[in-house]
Write a protein that holds these residues in place. Sequence first.
Motif, PDB file in Angstrom:
ATOM      1  N   UNK A   1     -51.699  90.007  22.801  1.00 33.09           N
ATOM      2  CA  UNK A   1     -50.954  91.266  22.808  1.00 33.09           C
ATOM      3  C   UNK A   1     -51.706  92.269  21.941  1.00 33.09           C
ATOM      4  N   UNK A   2     -51.633  93.558  22.344  1.00 32.90           N
ATOM      5  CA  UNK A   2     -52.294  94.599  21.558  1.00 32.90           C
ATOM      6  C   UNK A   2     -51.246  95.433  20.824  1.00 32.90           C
ATOM      7  N   UNK A   3     -51.439  95.616  19.534  1.00 35.32           N
ATOM      8  CA  UNK A   3     -50.499  96.433  18.765  1.00 35.32           C
ATOM      9  C   UNK A   3     -50.768  97.894  19.080  1.00 35.32           C
ATOM     10  N   UNK A   4     -49.707  98.618  19.517  1.00 33.02           N
ATOM     11  CA  UNK A   4     -49.895 100.028  19.851  1.00 33.02           C
ATOM     12  C   UNK A   4     -49.218 100.950  18.847  1.00 33.02           C
ATOM     13  N   UNK A   5     -48.309 100.417  18.055  1.00 30.67           N
ATOM     14  CA  UNK A   5     -47.663 101.264  17.040  1.00 30.67           C
ATOM     15  C   UNK A   5     -47.038 100.384  15.967  1.00 30.67           C
ATOM     16  N   UNK A   6     -46.886 100.972  14.788  1.00 27.18           N
ATOM     17  CA  UNK A   6     -46.170 100.290  13.702  1.00 27.18           C
ATOM     18  C   UNK A   6     -45.022 101.200  13.289  1.00 27.18           C
TER      19      UNK A   6
ATOM     20  N   UNK B   1     -42.506  89.554  31.764  1.00 27.18           N
ATOM     21  CA  UNK B   1     -42.801  88.976  33.070  1.00 27.18           C
ATOM     22  C   UNK B   1     -44.069  88.133  33.011  1.00 27.18           C
ATOM     23  N   UNK B   2     -45.043  88.610  32.227  1.00 26.14           N
ATOM     24  CA  UNK B   2     -46.342  87.911  32.167  1.00 26.14           C
ATOM     25  C   UNK B   2     -46.284  86.758  31.161  1.00 26.14           C
ATOM     26  N   UNK B   3     -45.659  87.012  29.987  1.00 30.06           N
ATOM     27  CA  UNK B   3     -45.714  86.023  28.913  1.00 30.06           C
ATOM     28  C   UNK B   3     -44.724  84.874  29.134  1.00 30.06           C
ATOM     29  N   UNK B   4     -43.525  85.229  29.517  1.00 24.90           N
ATOM     30  CA  UNK B   4     -42.489  84.206  29.733  1.00 24.90           C
ATOM     31  C   UNK B   4     -41.934  84.285  31.143  1.00 24.90           C
ATOM     32  N   UNK B   5     -42.712  83.932  32.160  1.00 25.16           N
ATOM     33  CA  UNK B   5     -42.182  83.988  33.527  1.00 25.16           C
ATOM     34  C   UNK B   5     -40.972  83.056  33.635  1.00 25.16           C
ATOM     35  N   UNK B   6     -39.919  83.539  34.261  1.00 23.24           N
ATOM     36  CA  UNK B   6     -38.657  82.809  34.221  1.00 23.24           C
ATOM     37  C   UNK B   6     -37.995  82.846  35.586  1.00 23.24           C
ATOM     38  N   UNK B   7     -38.396  81.945  36.470  1.00 23.66           N
ATOM     39  CA  UNK B   7     -37.753  81.778  37.773  1.00 23.66           C
ATOM     40  C   UNK B   7     -37.629  83.078  38.539  1.00 23.66           C
ATOM     41  N   UNK B   8     -36.417  83.284  39.044  1.00 23.23           N
ATOM     42  CA  UNK B   8     -36.180  84.466  39.850  1.00 23.23           C
ATOM     43  C   UNK B   8     -35.467  85.543  39.056  1.00 23.23           C
ATOM     44  N   UNK B   9     -35.778  85.599  37.790  1.00 18.91           N
ATOM     45  CA  UNK B   9     -35.087  86.498  36.884  1.00 18.91           C
ATOM     46  C   UNK B   9     -35.046  87.942  37.386  1.00 18.91           C
TER      47      UNK B   9
ATOM     48  N   UNK C   1     -38.373  92.484  14.688  1.00 19.00           N
ATOM     49  CA  UNK C   1     -39.624  92.663  13.949  1.00 19.00           C
ATOM     50  C   UNK C   1     -40.741  93.089  14.887  1.00 19.00           C
ATOM     51  N   UNK C   2     -40.575  92.728  16.154  1.00 16.24           N
ATOM     52  CA  UNK C   2     -41.603  93.089  17.124  1.00 16.24           C
ATOM     53  C   UNK C   2     -40.915  93.405  18.445  1.00 16.24           C
ATOM     54  N   UNK C   3     -41.456  94.369  19.158  1.00 15.73           N
ATOM     55  CA  UNK C   3     -40.862  94.724  20.446  1.00 15.73           C
ATOM     56  C   UNK C   3     -41.969  94.905  21.476  1.00 15.73           C
ATOM     57  N   UNK C   4     -41.765  94.307  22.658  1.00 13.07           N
ATOM     58  CA  UNK C   4     -42.740  94.438  23.739  1.00 13.07           C
ATOM     59  C   UNK C   4     -41.982  94.845  24.991  1.00 13.07           C
ATOM     60  N   UNK C   5     -42.675  95.270  26.017  1.00 10.26           N
ATOM     61  CA  UNK C   5     -41.978  95.760  27.200  1.00 10.26           C
ATOM     62  C   UNK C   5     -41.514  94.607  28.079  1.00 10.26           C
ATOM     63  N   UNK C   6     -40.548  94.941  28.943  1.00  8.91           N
ATOM     64  CA  UNK C   6     -40.044  93.935  29.876  1.00  8.91           C
ATOM     65  C   UNK C   6     -41.177  93.465  30.800  1.00  8.91           C
ATOM     66  N   UNK C   7     -42.068  94.396  31.119  1.00 10.26           N
ATOM     67  CA  UNK C   7     -43.211  94.037  31.958  1.00 10.26           C
ATOM     68  C   UNK C   7     -44.040  92.951  31.283  1.00 10.26           C
ATOM     69  N   UNK C   8     -44.146  93.027  29.985  1.00 11.14           N
ATOM     70  CA  UNK C   8     -44.885  92.012  29.232  1.00 11.14           C
ATOM     71  C   UNK C   8     -44.190  90.655  29.342  1.00 11.14           C
TER      72      UNK C   8
ATOM     73  N   UNK D   1     -48.446  94.111  27.926  1.00 12.34           N
ATOM     74  CA  UNK D   1     -49.163  93.378  26.881  1.00 12.34           C
ATOM     75  C   UNK D   1     -49.411  94.216  25.632  1.00 12.34           C
ATOM     76  N   UNK D   2     -48.584  95.268  25.483  1.00 16.85           N
ATOM     77  CA  UNK D   2     -48.673  96.001  24.217  1.00 16.85           C
ATOM     78  C   UNK D   2     -47.418  95.678  23.398  1.00 16.85           C
ATOM     79  N   UNK D   3     -47.557  95.773  22.096  1.00 20.40           N
ATOM     80  CA  UNK D   3     -46.448  95.405  21.235  1.00 20.40           C
ATOM     81  C   UNK D   3     -46.334  96.386  20.075  1.00 20.40           C
ATOM     82  N   UNK D   4     -45.089  96.688  19.674  1.00 20.09           N
ATOM     83  CA  UNK D   4     -44.834  97.537  18.511  1.00 20.09           C
ATOM     84  C   UNK D   4     -44.243  96.642  17.422  1.00 20.09           C
ATOM     85  N   UNK D   5     -44.775  96.720  16.221  1.00 22.04           N
ATOM     86  CA  UNK D   5     -44.267  95.853  15.153  1.00 22.04           C
ATOM     87  C   UNK D   5     -43.786  96.672  13.951  1.00 22.04           C
ATOM     88  N   UNK D   6     -42.975  96.060  13.114  1.00 23.86           N
ATOM     89  CA  UNK D   6     -42.487  96.748  11.914  1.00 23.86           C
ATOM     90  C   UNK D   6     -43.521  96.623  10.800  1.00 23.86           C
ATOM     91  N   UNK D   7     -43.401  97.471   9.806  1.00 27.29           N
ATOM     92  CA  UNK D   7     -44.346  97.445   8.687  1.00 27.29           C
ATOM     93  C   UNK D   7     -44.352  96.074   8.017  1.00 27.29           C
TER      94      UNK D   7
END
Lengths: 226, 780
Positions: B163-168, B190-198, B181-188, B132-138
């Motif tokens: 989501x919490x911004x951890x870096x720019x 799993x929580x945000x967009x659960x998708x079957x047996x992915x 423009x924004x990047x979050x972890x694969x673990x995120x 649930x952390x996210x890195x975004x561009x300026x």
Amino acid sequence: MIQLTNIDKYYDSKFQRTYVLKDIILEVKEGEFLSVMGPSGSGKSTLLNIIGLMDSPSSGKYLLDGNSVLDLKEKVRVDYHRNFISFIFQAYHLIEEMTVYENIETPLIYKGVKSHDRESMVADLLDRFNIVAKKDLFPQQLSGGQQQLVGIARAIISKPKLLLADEPTGNLHSTQGEMIMETLKELNNEGMTIIHVTHNEKFAQYGKRIIRLEDGNIRSDTNRKT
Amino acid sequence: MTIRNFVRKPVTNLINLVGLAVSLALVIILSVYSYSELTTDNYHKNGDRVYLFGDLTKGIYTPAILKEHIDLSVPGVESTVRMASAWEAPTFQVGNNDPITSDLLFADEDFFKLLTYHPVEGNLESALKEPMSVVITTMLSEKLFGSDQAVGKTMKINNDKELTVTAVIEAPKANSCISFSAIASVATRKIVFPNGDEFTEWGWCNYQTFMLLKKGINPDETAKKILALYPEIPPDNSAAKLNPFTKLYFSAFNVYGNSYLHHGDKKKIMILVMVAALVLMIALVNFINIFSSQWLDKIKQTGVMKIIGAKRSTILLNVLSEAFLLFLVALFIAIILVGMINPFIQNYTGIRFNPQFIYSPGFILLSIAIVFVLSILFSIIPALRISSSNAIDNLKKTIEQPVSNSFFGGVLVTTQFIIAIVLLAFTVLVQKQVNFGSSDLGFNQNNIIGIKLTPQLNGKKEVLKKLLQEKPNVERISFTQYYPGKQISHWGTHQDINGVKKQLSFDTFNADATFFGVLGLQLTQGRFYSEDLTTDTKKMVVNETFLRENKMENPIGAKFVMGMGMDAGLSEIIGVVKDFHYKAVNEPIVSLVMQNEPNAFYCLVSLQTTDFKSLHRTIDEIKTASSQLSPSFPVEISFFDQAVENMYKSELEFQRTFSLFAGCAIVIGCMGILAMSLFMCQRRIKEIGIRKVNGATIAEVITLLNKNFVKWVAIAFVIATPIAWYTMHKWLEDFAYKTEISWWIFMVSGMLTLGIALLTVSWQSWKAATRNPVEALRYE
């Protein structure tokens, strides 16, 4: 043949009008050999150009062969140049990229003469002027006198009635000059009308009639009885 | 002195200067663009050890579970990072501000170890560690938080989780094949967009797997080891390799829709570089022609200088510096010109580069050096000739223009004509190909609008449908997952069809029954499914390519398993449609399966053709109605035909680029021919006079003067045709659907070149032919 009445030629600059020719009255009959003399800037060449339809007078009348030839259409004027009037020049004005043969042939091409006829006509002239051996040379390879002979050959090949010569001997030394003048005289004897501009008193005497220009006016007009 | 010389012959010198300046501007634009394209992704510190696993020609999609197996049992891999973009661009909302739609990339936490980005705030090493952390561009940070510090702040994704911004990070300066423009972890994910047996099934191929190899490890052997991890050989990836990341940009890989990955086209760049070279060549030919045409004037001038006591070297230096100065002025005009037209070029042709680059001292020094070399190279021979000539000869003007000069000039002009014909022919061909590609896509494009279904709209589809049906002009409403140029699923599975084992690989999307009518698709066999979902479920319509690729003769009634895991079940083929282009037009049509599952991403509305005003009113009404249903998500409405245009955008941009540059080349060439004819007429003034006195008409003189140019165009045509044909042939090779190279393309370009050349030359010829011969023949 040529009738000039009250011919003026002037240039207007900002403050004044400069006359090159003023009130010229001149008649030239068929078969004449006219020498035009005069100092530099007296208007000789301008007069010749007007007669040769290369320049037009500022005012006056010009009858050539009985027709007024002022303000001619391009087509008619070209016709005159093809069939009636020919020129020779002091600087010969041969086309440097062409051989002697091709230079002489050019007017015939413009006239639309067939290739076969052209060949024999050019050959005749080359023969007459004794330059057959030079026919494949380029103008730069000839002496001045020879170049002028080619110039004459080119001028007369279209059998013109009127031959205009602008100082044809000006660039030549005297023996060559005499040769050219003899040629012109011969042509005149065959019936060609010739008007000839020169500085040279001796060469002027080849003419049957001499006019002297000064500051755009005819100062004297004498017929030689020889 | 130089300036006075310039002013003395303004026309020719201006032609020279403008031609050089414009061509240099084009060369600058294209070389900077090519440079930035060719150096794509060369700035990552570990870039040379990063690889992408997959078969670039078939598929680069791999299952998520692969990473766990690689981490466990493949030595030599320092780190594995899965990447996937969000299927649909999500919205971010800070507090009660308006939500902003942005792309989002998911990657494993070592992402920043593989690829180099520069942090503005925060620490990249640990930025993706916590879910649930996210890195975004300026750029995104500015949109969301303004000038405030972003790190530590939270934002809502899709009006749901926080989501919490951890870096720019700074947007990368140089070109990269990865953009986000924004990047979050694969673990995120799993929580945000659960998708079957992915994350547990080998069949769910949703990720690209990148890896960082340890130093000295052989990528081919590692690839074999990874392939051995699969329980069953994957149909699309049986020939998977480790593809070096630095070469990825110029590889033709397939990605679906809104991907974070994009690739360039080396061939396009090569062609543009060639065009730039040709434009420069044309300008240089102009330069040589004009420079040598001023030769006689120069000789006269230098003759006087020599008599007054100038040294040979002084004169040489003089001539050379004059040339260099001309080039230098042209260069500065060019740089200013590039700065001015850059925004237009970027919009019109899609050629993007960093404009600051051309003002960097390194670039300016380099271009001055190049210009110096060019100017010396192209003026040294005439300069030497002028300076070494004899002073007296100079004054007498007895030096003749060497015969070779006019021959040389002819060759140069012929070269220009060759270039002009090739460029013209190519322009026509590019245009023809674009028309060909976009003319028949196989479906309706006009008067259809697409509404992107936001999560809120998706929940109220029936309400939306009812609302829309009430509007005037609305004809049909369809819910679908397909939209031109957007993402489409691709599946590869082993199936058992009517007792025959088959390896299937196809694109697929869901669409309702109205869809076929809205797009005007043609049925070749069977039927479309009906509106009623209660009786007509689990039905599929396939395209003709599907039948061809899977060698099915009686497809109607064939059944296979669609979907995976829970919702898997047998579906039945009930119809076959004629092939239509649903992806970029230069890609071949592949197998397609459409099924009538209810989940959709878009609502397509076909409108009756009425006048423009009421059409607009209807669209506005539709916008208000749908916005009311979706208060927390901005509703996007777009015209179908505009979206379709995106399907051939790259061709369109290429066509524009090409015609623009070719046009410039031809104009510059024309200017050169103008200068050339000016010079030739001047040189032949005496000859023209003699000819006229001997009875040549104006028409004959013009013919004489134009004859050479016609001859040169004819020679150029003969030489240009095979060259043009060959390059066209090469260019078309890449297209799945290509137009023909017809003979008339060459005729048109040849005639056009001849026409342009004659027009240009005749202007001068006319002037020369109508001059009074007395002036020309006056004794000098």
